[in-house]
Design a protein around this motif. Sequence first.
Motif, PDB file in Angstrom:
ATOM      1  N   UNK A 350       0.835  -1.200   0.000  1.00  0.00           N
ATOM      2  CA  UNK A 350       0.000   0.000   0.000  1.00  0.00           C
ATOM      3  C   UNK A 350       0.866   1.245   0.000  1.00  0.00           C
ATOM      4  N   UNK A 351       0.790   1.973  -1.157  1.00  0.00           N
ATOM      5  CA  UNK A 351       1.531   3.227  -1.321  1.00  0.00           C
ATOM      6  C   UNK A 351       0.500   4.326  -1.572  1.00  0.00           C
ATOM      7  N   UNK A 352       0.058   5.027  -0.541  1.00  0.00           N
ATOM      8  CA  UNK A 352      -1.048   5.992  -0.683  1.00  0.00           C
ATOM      9  C   UNK A 352      -0.807   7.072  -1.730  1.00  0.00           C
ATOM     10  N   UNK A 353       0.451   7.311  -2.094  1.00  0.00           N
ATOM     11  CA  UNK A 353       0.757   8.331  -3.098  1.00  0.00           C
ATOM     12  C   UNK A 353       0.489   7.846  -4.520  1.00  0.00           C
ATOM     13  N   UNK A 354       0.285   6.532  -4.697  1.00  0.00           N
ATOM     14  CA  UNK A 354       0.311   5.996  -6.062  1.00  0.00           C
ATOM     15  C   UNK A 354      -0.812   4.999  -6.365  1.00  0.00           C
ATOM     16  N   UNK A 355      -1.912   5.093  -5.670  1.00  0.00           N
ATOM     17  CA  UNK A 355      -3.029   4.201  -5.981  1.00  0.00           C
ATOM     18  C   UNK A 355      -4.302   4.678  -5.316  1.00  0.00           C
ATOM     19  N   UNK A 356      -5.407   4.509  -6.003  1.00  0.00           N
ATOM     20  CA  UNK A 356      -6.678   5.017  -5.482  1.00  0.00           C
ATOM     21  C   UNK A 356      -7.099   4.263  -4.223  1.00  0.00           C
ATOM     22  N   UNK A 357      -7.087   2.911  -4.280  1.00  0.00           N
ATOM     23  CA  UNK A 357      -7.438   2.132  -3.097  1.00  0.00           C
ATOM     24  C   UNK A 357      -6.465   2.415  -1.956  1.00  0.00           C
ATOM     25  N   UNK A 358      -5.188   2.552  -2.316  1.00  0.00           N
ATOM     26  CA  UNK A 358      -4.162   2.836  -1.317  1.00  0.00           C
ATOM     27  C   UNK A 358      -4.443   4.165  -0.622  1.00  0.00           C
ATOM     28  N   UNK A 359      -4.815   5.162  -1.413  1.00  0.00           N
ATOM     29  CA  UNK A 359      -5.095   6.486  -0.870  1.00  0.00           C
ATOM     30  C   UNK A 359      -6.296   6.439   0.073  1.00  0.00           C
ATOM     31  N   UNK A 360      -7.348   5.703  -0.330  1.00  0.00           N
ATOM     32  CA  UNK A 360      -8.555   5.609   0.494  1.00  0.00           C
ATOM     33  C   UNK A 360      -8.220   4.977   1.852  1.00  0.00           C
ATOM     34  N   UNK A 361      -7.421   3.908   1.810  1.00  0.00           N
ATOM     35  CA  UNK A 361      -7.010   3.261   3.061  1.00  0.00           C
ATOM     36  C   UNK A 361      -6.197   4.234   3.907  1.00  0.00           C
ATOM     37  N   UNK A 362      -5.293   4.967   3.244  1.00  0.00           N
ATOM     38  CA  UNK A 362      -4.466   5.918   3.971  1.00  0.00           C
ATOM     39  C   UNK A 362      -5.298   6.991   4.659  1.00  0.00           C
ATOM     40  N   UNK A 363      -6.317   7.485   3.942  1.00  0.00           N
ATOM     41  CA  UNK A 363      -7.185   8.500   4.527  1.00  0.00           C
ATOM     42  C   UNK A 363      -7.975   7.943   5.709  1.00  0.00           C
ATOM     43  N   UNK A 364      -8.423   6.718   5.557  1.00  0.00           N
ATOM     44  CA  UNK A 364      -9.248   6.102   6.593  1.00  0.00           C
ATOM     45  C   UNK A 364      -8.469   5.904   7.888  1.00  0.00           C
ATOM     46  N   UNK A 365      -7.194   5.545   7.762  1.00  0.00           N
ATOM     47  CA  UNK A 365      -6.407   5.193   8.946  1.00  0.00           C
ATOM     48  C   UNK A 365      -5.333   6.236   9.285  1.00  0.00           C
ATOM     49  N   UNK A 366      -5.379   7.382   8.614  1.00  0.00           N
ATOM     50  CA  UNK A 366      -4.449   8.452   8.955  1.00  0.00           C
ATOM     51  C   UNK A 366      -3.020   8.161   8.568  1.00  0.00           C
ATOM     52  N   UNK A 367      -2.818   7.430   7.478  1.00  0.00           N
ATOM     53  CA  UNK A 367      -1.471   7.093   7.023  1.00  0.00           C
ATOM     54  C   UNK A 367      -0.919   8.238   6.177  1.00  0.00           C
ATOM     55  N   UNK A 368       0.363   8.486   6.310  1.00  0.00           N
ATOM     56  CA  UNK A 368       1.031   9.546   5.543  1.00  0.00           C
ATOM     57  C   UNK A 368       0.882   9.300   4.044  1.00  0.00           C
ATOM     58  N   UNK A 369       0.647  10.395   3.299  1.00  0.00           N
ATOM     59  CA  UNK A 369       0.631  10.337   1.821  1.00  0.00           C
ATOM     60  C   UNK A 369       1.847  11.135   1.352  1.00  0.00           C
ATOM     61  N   UNK A 370       2.999  10.493   1.207  1.00  0.00           N
ATOM     62  CA  UNK A 370       4.227  11.237   0.923  1.00  0.00           C
ATOM     63  C   UNK A 370       4.271  11.769  -0.511  1.00  0.00           C
ATOM     64  N   UNK A 371       4.994  12.852  -0.700  1.00  0.00           N
ATOM     65  CA  UNK A 371       5.275  13.360  -2.039  1.00  0.00           C
ATOM     66  C   UNK A 371       6.566  12.702  -2.483  1.00  0.00           C
ATOM     67  N   UNK A 372       6.472  11.773  -3.416  1.00  0.00           N
ATOM     68  CA  UNK A 372       7.638  10.960  -3.764  1.00  0.00           C
ATOM     69  C   UNK A 372       8.176  11.229  -5.166  1.00  0.00           C
TER      70      UNK A 372
END
Length: 946
Positions: A350-372
Amino acid sequence: MSGDLPTKRDYRATIFLPQTDLPMRAGLPQKEPEWLEAWEKSALYQSLRDAGRDRPRFTLHDGPPYANGDIHIGHAMNKILKDVIVRAYQMTGHDAPYVPGWDCHGLPIEWKVEEAYRKKGKNKDEVDPVEFRKECRAFAAKWIDRQRTQFKRLGILGNWDNPYTTMAYEAEARIVQELLKFAMSGALYRGSKPVMWSPVEKTALAEAEVEYHDHSSTQIDVAFPIIKTDIEALSTAKVVIWTTTPWTIPANRAICFGPDIDYVLVEADELSDGALIKRGTRFLVAEALLSAFAQRASITVHGVVERYRGADLANTVCAHPWRGRGYEFDVPLLPGDHVTVDAGTGFVHTAPSHGEDDFIVGQKFGIEVPMTVGGDGRYYDHMPLVAGDHVYKVGDKICDLLAENHALWGKSTFVHSYPHSWRSKAPLIFRNTPQWFISMETNGLREKALAGIEQVRWIPARGKNRIRGMVSDRPDWVISRQRAWGVPITVFANPVTGEILQDDAVNARIVAAVREEGADAWFAGDPKRFLGSDHNPDDWEAITDILDVWFDSGSTHSFVLEEREELNWPASLYLEGSDQHRGWFQSSLLEACGTRGRPPYEAVLTHGFTLDADGRKMSKSAGTGLSPQDIVDQYGADILRLWVVSTDYFEDVRIGKEIIKGQVDAYRKIRNTLRFLLGNLAGFEESERLPIDQMPELEQWVLHRMAELDALVRDKINGFDFNPYFQALYQFCIVELSALYFDIRKDALYCDAKDSVRRRAARTVLDLLFYRLTSWLAPILVFTTEEVWQARFGVDAKSVHLQQFPETSASWRNPDLAEKWTKIRAIRRVVTGALEVERREKRIGSSLQAAPKLYIDDLELMAALDGLDLAEICITSSVEVIVGRGPDEAWRLDDVPHVAVLVEQASGEKCQRCWVVSEEVGADAANPDICNRCAKTVQAPGCGAA
């Protein structure tokens, strides 16, 4: 002795042979441009508007094609279908204007202008933005002119002198005005989300700008060491993820599991040569995927230590494989509804910066969305180990770095469908970047759009479920692009808080400037001119992103339908290819629902794509392309128009040289039908017209068929379904008219007395047929029907396209007569089949040399023949009807039981005028070589020999 032989009389002057100036050979490529010129000189389009002024309005809103190249066969099909529909509505009691339009902004045009720069070794970024935009504007204008000529050549009638374009200043001002409505309502916001990004074009892309191709990726299995867990047995284990995008490993921030998936803790007991995993290592994978993973990792023997449900793995945390090398953060295991056991390991990297499902999970659990990753596809300088590397080229380096930490357990090639840019054809990436969005939830846009979908008539009906599914699940609308050519996002934002400036006075100044100077005003002017004295320019950032072109085209309803007096809002119909559920149909739906609360259309029709003759995608490079220009130059536009309506265009359609030749043959048959009508209506006068109740049954049957067809064509127009419309007319022309009615009535038309009831009835019906066939075919064969119309009424006659479909009386319907003639036609088919055998065996030449014996052992069939001249219907000199089965050697058809035919030679002499073989020939001493009917006719007034 030869001098004593009687001289045979020449009766040709006594026969009413067809007379018409309409040539058999159409010569469409040469004649069609002449008709176009004539329509332009006579201002036909304006005449249609004048004629329809007080009629109900039918508004088809033209979806704008891009002005960036010659039209292709898909364009031709789309525009022809629109033209057929508009013309049909105009001829059935409506005012049906057509305003063509063009999409002028965005990547397709900008990319072409950039190509010219690249060929000269220049960089577009070095050019002044306003100058670059002027070049884009000029490029679009050039192609608008060229495409306009190409569309007009197809016979498309419309307001070509005043089309709409999205780059017109007024249009750009209205687009800005529509955008500012969202800004003022609070629905517009700037956020950071992963979006589809082209590193080559350096911009975000909409889904509609994306195409999918097979792509070879490196698939890897990566081990993440567990560092925290509630399960003792897992404390030394590793979680294995699988990915086809190794370049996203630096952006990993979590691992997702399926709460209801069965997982196993496994120990690797035996390994084959080349295995990257160490013997005795314990790892977690989904039980259903264990075998496949073991094969990829070269594990030959393994043992299951424990089993777990996914939910048991909560509170488990891993370390990034590069911990100690700049990646010191924890990687938690999180539940994800998107996790399946279709492939991989059952754990999703799960890479919240690079996938829609990943981003949704990141938002839900407060995971960092890094600028990579930057816009050029290179990692930012702050990214350890990979700084400056390009994502397209970093795969091997990623694998080497993982291997150094003993985290790479599997590596191989994986071919899968992958998104590519439809312009550059380069693979895309999902990239977290600041973009401008229209919220689907603020102000209830999603609910309004879903409610609006229910109000619309979708044709075919499956389109409704398709667009409803897309709208139901779609994320917020990304409307920003990092380009130069287009309408800018004309808002000011606070650089610290991100707050959008909401000021009606500022907005009014922006709109006024764009209306006066075009969208260039935003780039060329000092922000102070817009902010006025109430706002400090230092407090506000002028946004320079460009609007997604789908917002442009989605706003066309506002500056086309609402602003033009000859059009209506909402439109009666939107019509485009099925891909526009994701494109124009949806952007128009969202824009209108967001600003007006309902869709801008009452009905939406989608057609399929054009394929080559073998069902492959059209491709010039592969030699499967077929341009409309080539078809028109060789055969004429009417042939291409005929092809469109001959297809089931709700599905994908095929076109090729042999298919076009088939349409040429169909056209020839239709033209011959129209020539027959013209030829046999020469000199027709109202005094000849015969009342319907005095007509023979055959004519009354033709009237019944006209009434049926009238109802059918009007119904199919209402359903926008011109394939059955055309097929019904085509079959009527070649089967019921040419092969039956015309065939039977040639004798009466040519040889009967001028004022005979039979001939008058036939000519009356031909006149009624002429008006109906020319008008019914006029929306399709626009040039041919005009030629036929003027061939009868002269060059000064009003255009056929100014006519209305003739009203057809319901009293013409006669179902009982139709049922009777179904039986008669079946009997005739048996006789015709028997005659063909005789002709093939050369026992007869003409069918008039035959005198069939017809055996019928069915009383209903016998009753159908009551009062009819069967010889006339079968075109033989006589027919003897006998009750009974008939001899075994008689000719029969399996699908017409109870009927048999024996063909005998007709007795008597051949009439030198009508060619009937009859014992009457010679009975009239004054006319010894013709039959009694002909002898009487040649003495009648109006006969050429009288």
